[in-house]
Design a protein around this motif. Structure first.
Motif, PDB file in Angstrom:
ATOM      1  N   ASP A  51      13.110  86.038  42.914  1.00 23.41           N
ATOM      2  CA  ASP A  51      13.832  86.527  42.019  1.00 23.41           C
ATOM      3  C   ASP A  51      12.898  86.421  40.832  1.00 23.41           C
ATOM      4  O   ASP A  51      12.120  85.498  40.673  1.00 23.41           O
ATOM      5  CB  ASP A  51      14.835  85.579  41.552  1.00 23.41           C
ATOM      6  CG  ASP A  51      16.067  86.306  40.664  1.00 23.41           C
ATOM      7  OD1 ASP A  51      15.621  87.303  39.752  1.00 23.41           O
ATOM      8  OD2 ASP A  51      16.812  85.655  40.295  1.00 23.41           O
ATOM      9  N   LEU A  52      12.824  87.615  39.925  1.00 25.22           N
ATOM     10  CA  LEU A  52      12.000  87.719  38.835  1.00 25.22           C
ATOM     11  C   LEU A  52      12.498  87.089  37.572  1.00 25.22           C
ATOM     12  O   LEU A  52      11.573  86.923  36.634  1.00 25.22           O
ATOM     13  CB  LEU A  52      11.739  89.147  38.710  1.00 25.22           C
ATOM     14  CG  LEU A  52      11.036  90.125  40.012  1.00 25.22           C
ATOM     15  CD1 LEU A  52      10.640  91.442  39.532  1.00 25.22           C
ATOM     16  CD2 LEU A  52       9.942  89.484  40.529  1.00 25.22           C
ATOM     17  N   ALA A  53      13.611  86.690  37.519  1.00 25.79           N
ATOM     18  CA  ALA A  53      14.224  86.120  36.476  1.00 25.79           C
ATOM     19  C   ALA A  53      13.594  84.819  35.783  1.00 25.79           C
ATOM     20  O   ALA A  53      13.191  83.947  36.767  1.00 25.79           O
ATOM     21  CB  ALA A  53      15.728  85.689  36.524  1.00 25.79           C
ATOM     22  N   GLY A  54      13.068  84.870  34.716  1.00 26.02           N
ATOM     23  CA  GLY A  54      12.229  83.527  34.037  1.00 26.02           C
ATOM     24  C   GLY A  54      10.793  83.810  34.303  1.00 26.02           C
ATOM     25  O   GLY A  54      10.064  82.883  33.794  1.00 26.02           O
ATOM     26  N   HIS A  55      10.455  84.683  34.782  1.00 24.04           N
ATOM     27  CA  HIS A  55       8.910  85.190  34.903  1.00 24.04           C
ATOM     28  C   HIS A  55       8.618  86.224  34.369  1.00 24.04           C
ATOM     29  O   HIS A  55       9.357  87.281  33.931  1.00 24.04           O
ATOM     30  CB  HIS A  55       8.616  85.448  36.345  1.00 24.04           C
ATOM     31  CG  HIS A  55       8.816  84.241  37.071  1.00 24.04           C
ATOM     32  ND1 HIS A  55       8.079  82.861  37.597  1.00 24.04           N
ATOM     33  CD2 HIS A  55       9.931  83.919  37.863  1.00 24.04           C
ATOM     34  CE1 HIS A  55       8.592  82.020  38.173  1.00 24.04           C
ATOM     35  NE2 HIS A  55       9.971  82.687  38.680  1.00 24.04           N
ATOM     36  N   VAL A  77       9.177 100.303  39.860  1.00 27.84           N
ATOM     37  CA  VAL A  77       8.763  99.016  40.558  1.00 27.84           C
ATOM     38  C   VAL A  77       8.618  97.917  39.628  1.00 27.84           C
ATOM     39  O   VAL A  77       7.661  98.266  38.658  1.00 27.84           O
ATOM     40  CB  VAL A  77       7.402  99.425  41.579  1.00 27.84           C
ATOM     41  CG1 VAL A  77       7.143  98.067  42.145  1.00 27.84           C
ATOM     42  CG2 VAL A  77       7.801 100.604  42.692  1.00 27.84           C
ATOM     43  N   LYS A  78       9.099  96.933  39.837  1.00 28.10           N
ATOM     44  CA  LYS A  78       8.849  95.607  39.163  1.00 28.10           C
ATOM     45  C   LYS A  78       7.931  94.810  39.770  1.00 28.10           C
ATOM     46  O   LYS A  78       8.304  94.430  40.970  1.00 28.10           O
ATOM     47  CB  LYS A  78      10.263  95.033  38.612  1.00 28.10           C
ATOM     48  CG  LYS A  78      11.029  95.943  37.561  1.00 28.10           C
ATOM     49  CD  LYS A  78      12.255  95.175  37.128  1.00 28.10           C
ATOM     50  CE  LYS A  78      13.152  94.704  38.097  1.00 28.10           C
ATOM     51  NZ  LYS A  78      13.731  95.750  39.103  1.00 28.10           N
ATOM     52  N   ILE A  79       6.987  93.835  39.080  1.00 29.59           N
ATOM     53  CA  ILE A  79       6.451  93.015  39.947  1.00 29.59           C
ATOM     54  C   ILE A  79       6.277  91.636  38.967  1.00 29.59           C
ATOM     55  O   ILE A  79       6.312  91.874  37.807  1.00 29.59           O
ATOM     56  CB  ILE A  79       4.979  93.558  40.261  1.00 29.59           C
ATOM     57  CG1 ILE A  79       4.352  93.807  38.914  1.00 29.59           C
ATOM     58  CG2 ILE A  79       5.080  94.726  41.063  1.00 29.59           C
ATOM     59  CD1 ILE A  79       2.709  94.393  39.471  1.00 29.59           C
ATOM     60  N   ALA A  80       6.153  90.420  39.471  1.00 35.28           N
ATOM     61  CA  ALA A  80       5.804  89.295  38.713  1.00 35.28           C
ATOM     62  C   ALA A  80       5.061  88.414  39.742  1.00 35.28           C
ATOM     63  O   ALA A  80       5.340  88.278  40.951  1.00 35.28           O
ATOM     64  CB  ALA A  80       7.166  88.760  38.528  1.00 35.28           C
ATOM     65  N   ARG A  81       3.892  87.645  39.084  1.00 31.86           N
ATOM     66  CA  ARG A  81       3.200  86.938  39.931  1.00 31.86           C
ATOM     67  C   ARG A  81       3.910  85.295  39.875  1.00 31.86           C
ATOM     68  O   ARG A  81       3.950  84.691  38.686  1.00 31.86           O
ATOM     69  CB  ARG A  81       1.784  86.703  39.222  1.00 31.86           C
ATOM     70  CG  ARG A  81       0.937  85.806  40.079  1.00 31.86           C
ATOM     71  CD  ARG A  81      -0.522  86.086  40.161  1.00 31.86           C
ATOM     72  NE  ARG A  81      -0.933  86.297  38.714  1.00 31.86           N
ATOM     73  CZ  ARG A  81      -2.056  86.589  38.166  1.00 31.86           C
ATOM     74  NH1 ARG A  81      -2.886  87.348  38.919  1.00 31.86           N
ATOM     75  NH2 ARG A  81      -2.309  86.508  36.833  1.00 31.86           N
ATOM     76  N   ILE A  82       4.405  85.293  41.126  1.00 26.97           N
ATOM     77  CA  ILE A  82       5.070  83.504  41.194  1.00 26.97           C
ATOM     78  C   ILE A  82       4.302  82.857  42.140  1.00 26.97           C
ATOM     79  O   ILE A  82       3.976  83.246  43.313  1.00 26.97           O
ATOM     80  CB  ILE A  82       6.486  83.877  41.838  1.00 26.97           C
ATOM     81  CG1 ILE A  82       7.138  84.817  40.489  1.00 26.97           C
ATOM     82  CG2 ILE A  82       7.202  82.447  41.778  1.00 26.97           C
ATOM     83  CD1 ILE A  82       8.563  85.073  41.102  1.00 26.97           C
ATOM     84  N   ASN A  83       3.456  81.637  41.798  1.00 24.11           N
ATOM     85  CA  ASN A  83       2.841  80.868  42.776  1.00 24.11           C
ATOM     86  C   ASN A  83       1.781  81.471  43.377  1.00 24.11           C
ATOM     87  O   ASN A  83       1.420  81.617  44.546  1.00 24.11           O
ATOM     88  CB  ASN A  83       3.565  80.173  44.044  1.00 24.11           C
ATOM     89  CG  ASN A  83       4.733  79.208  43.330  1.00 24.11           C
ATOM     90  OD1 ASN A  83       4.557  78.531  42.289  1.00 24.11           O
ATOM     91  ND2 ASN A  83       5.928  79.229  43.806  1.00 24.11           N
ATOM     92  N   HIS A 113       9.770  94.564  43.544  1.00 23.02           N
ATOM     93  CA  HIS A 113      11.154  94.815  43.438  1.00 23.02           C
ATOM     94  C   HIS A 113      11.217  96.483  43.063  1.00 23.02           C
ATOM     95  O   HIS A 113      11.078  96.650  42.100  1.00 23.02           O
ATOM     96  CB  HIS A 113      11.914  94.118  42.536  1.00 23.02           C
ATOM     97  CG  HIS A 113      12.485  92.559  43.045  1.00 23.02           C
ATOM     98  ND1 HIS A 113      13.615  92.187  43.321  1.00 23.02           N
ATOM     99  CD2 HIS A 113      11.518  91.681  42.952  1.00 23.02           C
ATOM    100  CE1 HIS A 113      13.522  90.797  43.597  1.00 23.02           C
ATOM    101  NE2 HIS A 113      12.228  90.433  43.473  1.00 23.02           N
ATOM    102  N   PRO A 114      11.455  97.230  44.287  1.00 24.96           N
ATOM    103  CA  PRO A 114      11.360  98.876  43.942  1.00 24.96           C
ATOM    104  C   PRO A 114      12.760  99.144  43.735  1.00 24.96           C
ATOM    105  O   PRO A 114      13.667  98.641  44.147  1.00 24.96           O
ATOM    106  CB  PRO A 114      10.681  99.242  45.214  1.00 24.96           C
ATOM    107  CG  PRO A 114      11.134  98.291  46.080  1.00 24.96           C
ATOM    108  CD  PRO A 114      11.123  97.105  45.576  1.00 24.96           C
TER     109      PRO A 114
END
Length: 521
Positions: A311-315, A333-339, A345-346
């Motif tokens: 989930d991209l929430a909070g990033h 397309v949404k992207i977020a770098r997590i760890n 997310h397209p």
């Protein structure tokens, strides 16, 4: 002598009934010689899979109109075609159908000559055939005067194939035909109407895409609409380990008979080490329906990054938007770098009207993807930017979207809807970034995307439409080594890939570690 023994002795001997396929098999093995390779000059002994194909073709209770034989290269496909051709020219099938016209086809003159040359070699090596078949090398023809049969090799470069009346046709490597039509194929197939029992044999590795002629014929055969169509398809499943011996066997029925296993396994190892060769290996050796032209990234590398995205929430989120023409696919397309991993997310949109027709044209299940929630539709027969703008407004409220890259081409049509949805001029100016799709803008983004894919630092979740776009994408390169995706050269929709590349392009690259002690000092 007992009564049982007397009865047994008096019983007539069992009558052996030979089928049409038995006649063809026996004639080939008694008359033909291996034309080339390490066993050249030896009498032909057909393998079990070859005999099965012949029995399915010639002993079909419904009668065979079309036979499609498809497996990996170096399984003696063309040799089998030459044997069957000669059986119709001067063997048992020729005796059944005297004065027949026979043809083989290919896309180029060089490929068209292959079946002819193999058949001519078999004739020259056989004492029984040399005296009955006349060879004309200059025109690539074989004639059997006694039966009145004549064979000629044709290529797609032939000026015309109209006016012919073929009783038997071999289409060699029809998988090389791009798109759903072939003038030569159609000319010969429509010309068979004058024959009582015409037979067409297609012998080829698979085509590159679902929309190519051979793929459409195979898919129709799989559906089983016509019992007169025989399909012998050996293809490795896309989900199998492409480099495993058992996977190779599934596409190569001759693997344990006469193939050079060492050479095939070396090809597999080369494809494993050099991803640029993987698609060629998949198509030619595993007989999979993939584009040989090198894509941006191999299917194996892409599959290695298919972990479910978080989930991209909070990033901090970055996004790419590829706005379509009125009736085409729009991708966001949404992207977020997590760890350390970029989570993808397209979202995709198409007009709701004409969706089934568009599925047929593009040869992809848009209607199924809509039903499964992978595709959003907008009312009418064109993309409504109002829906796109409202989705963007909802996402800006839900997520911390830092930058959204867009191609300026259709943005002027979207901007009024953004303002109506509640965006301010300041928000648009601060968060929306114009991103060119030429070499200058795309090349750095592709370089970064390629690197993180090779390092398995993407989680895309295997979204089917994004998968399709990535697999369709062909990259072009200039003299300086700069690259960009080419919608013209690609083999289908690539909008999702473009949106992903834009998102990567507007996201910051990995920053170097800060030396806190140096700052203090």
């Amino acid at each position: 002598m007992g009564r049982r023994a007397q009865l047994k002795k008096q019983q007539p001997k069992e009558v052996v009934v030979y089928s049409r396929a038995d006649d063809v098999i026996d004639w080939i093995e008694q008359t033909c010689y291996i034309p080339e390779g390490i066993h050249i000059g030896k009498k032909v002994v057909l393998c079990a899979f070859q005999k099965t194909a012949i029995r399915d073709i010639y002993d079909n209770p419904s009668g065979t109109r079309l036979a499609i034989i498809s497996y990996g290269r170096k399984n003696a496909k063309t040799s089998l075609a030459a044997f069957l051709l000669l059986a119709h020219l001067c063997g048992p099938e020729g005796c059944r159908r005297r004065n027949s016209q026979l043809f083989s086809t290919a896309q180029s003159r060089e490929q068209a000559a292959v079946v002819f040359q193999l058949a001519a070699k078999i004739v020259r090596m056989s004492p029984r055939l040399r005296s009955s078949v006349h060879i004309k090398d200059s025109s690539k023809e074989l004639m059997c005067t006694e039966l009145g049969t004549r064979y000629r090799a044709l290529s797609a470069e032939t000026s015309t194939a109209f006016g012919l009346s073929p009783a038997f046709v071999v289409h060699d490597e029809l998988g090389q035909v791009r798109g759903p039509r072939s003038t030569l194929y159609e000319a010969l197939e429509t010309a068979t109407a004058a024959q009582a029992e015409p037979l067409t044999i297609i012998i080829s590795t698979q085509a590159a895409t679902d929309s190519d002629l051979l793929s459409m014929l195979i898919d129709d055969a799989i559906a089983g609409h016509d019992p007169r169509v025989v399909l012998k398809l050996y293809s490795a499943p896309m989900t199998d380990d492409p480099f495993a011996v058992e996977t190779i066997r599934k596409a190569n029925p001759a693997f344990d008979y006469f193939m050079n296993q060492g050479e095939v396994l070396a090809m597999a190892e080369n494809a494993r080490r050099m991803p640029a060769r993987e698609n060629q290996y998949r198509n030619l050796i595993l007989n999979q329906r993939v584009e040989i032209v090198n894509p941006f990234i191999s299917q194996t590398v892409w599959a290695n990054n298919n972990a479910p995205p978080a989930d991209l929430a909070g990033h901090i989120v970055y996004a790419g938007l590829d706005l379509s023409e009125a009736a085409d696919l729009t991708a966001y397309v949404k992207i977020a770098r997590i760890n350390g991993v970029w989570n993808v997310h397209p979202i995709f949109w198409l007009p709701s009207e004409g969706l089934s027709e568009r599925s047929q044209v593009d040869r992809v299940p848009y209607d199924l993807w809509r039903d499964l929630g992978f595709l959003h539709t907008t009312p009418g027969n064109t993309i409504s930017y109002e829906y796109v703008a409202e989705k963007l407004r909802d996402d800006f409220k839900k997520y911390n979207i830092s930058k959204l890259g867009f191609d300026r081409w259709n943005f002027k049509h979207l901007k009024p809807w953004l303002l109506k949805a509640g965006f301010t001029e300041y928000t648009i100016k601060d968060h929306f970034v114009e991103f060119g799709q030429g070499m200058q803008g795309m090349s750095p983004a592709l370089r970064e995307l390629e690197q993180i894919l090779l390092e398995c630092k993407i989680a895309h979740g295997g979204h089917p439409i994004l998968n399709m776009c990535v697999n369709n994408t062909i990259i072009v390169q200039d003299d300086a080594g700069n690259r960009k995706p080419s919608k013209r050269k690609s083999i289908g929709r690539i909008d999702g890939f473009v949106a992903l590349a834009i998102a990567i392009g507007v996201a910051p690259l990995d920053a170097g570690k800060i030396d806190v002690r140096a700052l203090i000092g």
